[in-house]
Motif scaffolding. Structure first.
Motif, PDB file in Angstrom:
ATOM      1  N   ARG A  70      49.274  -7.835  50.799  1.00 56.29           N
ATOM      2  CA  ARG A  70      47.837  -7.587  51.051  1.00 56.29           C
ATOM      3  C   ARG A  70      47.617  -6.526  52.122  1.00 56.29           C
TER       4      ARG A  70
ATOM      5  N   ASP B 102      41.554  -3.104  50.495  1.00 55.37           N
ATOM      6  CA  ASP B 102      40.627  -4.212  50.247  1.00 55.37           C
ATOM      7  C   ASP B 102      41.226  -5.158  49.217  1.00 55.37           C
ATOM      8  N   ASP B 103      40.516  -6.278  49.008  1.00 56.66           N
ATOM      9  CA  ASP B 103      41.031  -7.295  48.087  1.00 56.66           C
ATOM     10  C   ASP B 103      41.117  -6.785  46.657  1.00 56.66           C
ATOM     11  N   ASP B 104      40.144  -5.999  46.238  1.00 54.05           N
ATOM     12  CA  ASP B 104      40.139  -5.503  44.861  1.00 54.05           C
ATOM     13  C   ASP B 104      41.365  -4.639  44.580  1.00 54.05           C
TER      14      ASP B 104
ATOM     15  N   TYR C 261      44.213  -4.723  46.177  1.00 56.50           N
ATOM     16  CA  TYR C 261      45.395  -5.591  46.200  1.00 56.50           C
ATOM     17  C   TYR C 261      45.528  -6.383  44.899  1.00 56.50           C
TER      18      TYR C 261
END
Length: 221
Positions: free
Chosen positions: A121, A126-128, A130
């Motif tokens: 991560r 960002d999460d998207d 990752y």
């Protein structure tokens, strides 16, 4: 044929009457134990049809077993999966792509490198980003695990998501392997003291000898 299967079907079926038959692992397990039953042997035409669909000629010892002993049933662990003749439509079409070469060592090297390259991560903004990277990595992981058993035929299951494989193609052709991916160990050759590979015949006949000793011993004084 090598003659190694002469009388084997009769020996296996005789174990149904042995006093200690239920004590042999896999023989009696609720409704799923093999009970020392065997499917009828395959006809030569049905075997050839199955090979056409599968895309390769099966190793000679396994072919002999299917033709002389049975197309599945009693065997090591919970028995052998059935080898069923393909449907007439499937046999006529010769459906099925030729299997790839069974070469687990090479694929396991790729898997090890792939595991090392798993996304983290903190390497993504960002999460998207990752999640997109992880999904791509996970898809490739699935592909490699499928490739790990390409060119091998599943013979049976051992319980706890462990399986037994027969190498049908490649330099390991004719040898038997454990699929122990459930504990992260990939696929490994089945061995015995002094021998780092077992052929299908050695594996099956070794099981039969052990089963006979255990099943008939209970009736000895």
């Amino acid at each position: 044929m090598s003659g190694i299967w002469t009388g084997v079907r009769e020996r296996v079926l005789a174990l149904r009457e042995a006093p200690g038959a239920a004590n042999v692992f896999g023989a009696s397990w609720g409704k799923s134990g093999h009970g020392f039953e065997l499917r009828p042997p395959l006809a030569e035409a049905d075997l050839l049809a199955a090979e056409r669909v599968w895309g390769a000629t099966f190793p000679e010892e396994y072919r002999g077993f299917l033709l002389e002993v049975g197309a599945g049933g009693a065997g090591p662990d919970y028995g052998l999966f059935p080898m069923k003749p393909p449907s007439a439509e499937k046999a006529a079409s010769g459906a099925g792509q030729p299997p790839r070469i069974f070469w687990p060592a090479a694929v396991m090297e790729l898997l090890d490198a792939h595991e090392e390259a798993a996304p983290h991560r903190d390497a993504y903004p960002d999460d998207d980003a990752y999640l997109a990277a992880f999904r791509a990595w996970d898809q490739r992981d699935d592909e490699l695990r499928d490739e790990l058993t390409d060119g091998a035929l599943y013979l049976g299951h051992q319980g706890c998501a462990y399986y037994t494989l027969l190498a049908v193609t490649g330099p390991e052709r004719g040898t038997v392997w454990d699929d122990v991916q459930a504990v992260g160990e990939g696929v490994v050759p089945i061995q015995r003291p002094g021998k780092d590979r077992l052929t299908f015949g050695e594996w099956y006949l070794g099981w039969l000898e052990r089963a006979e000793r255990q099943a008939w011993a209970e009736g000895e004084s």
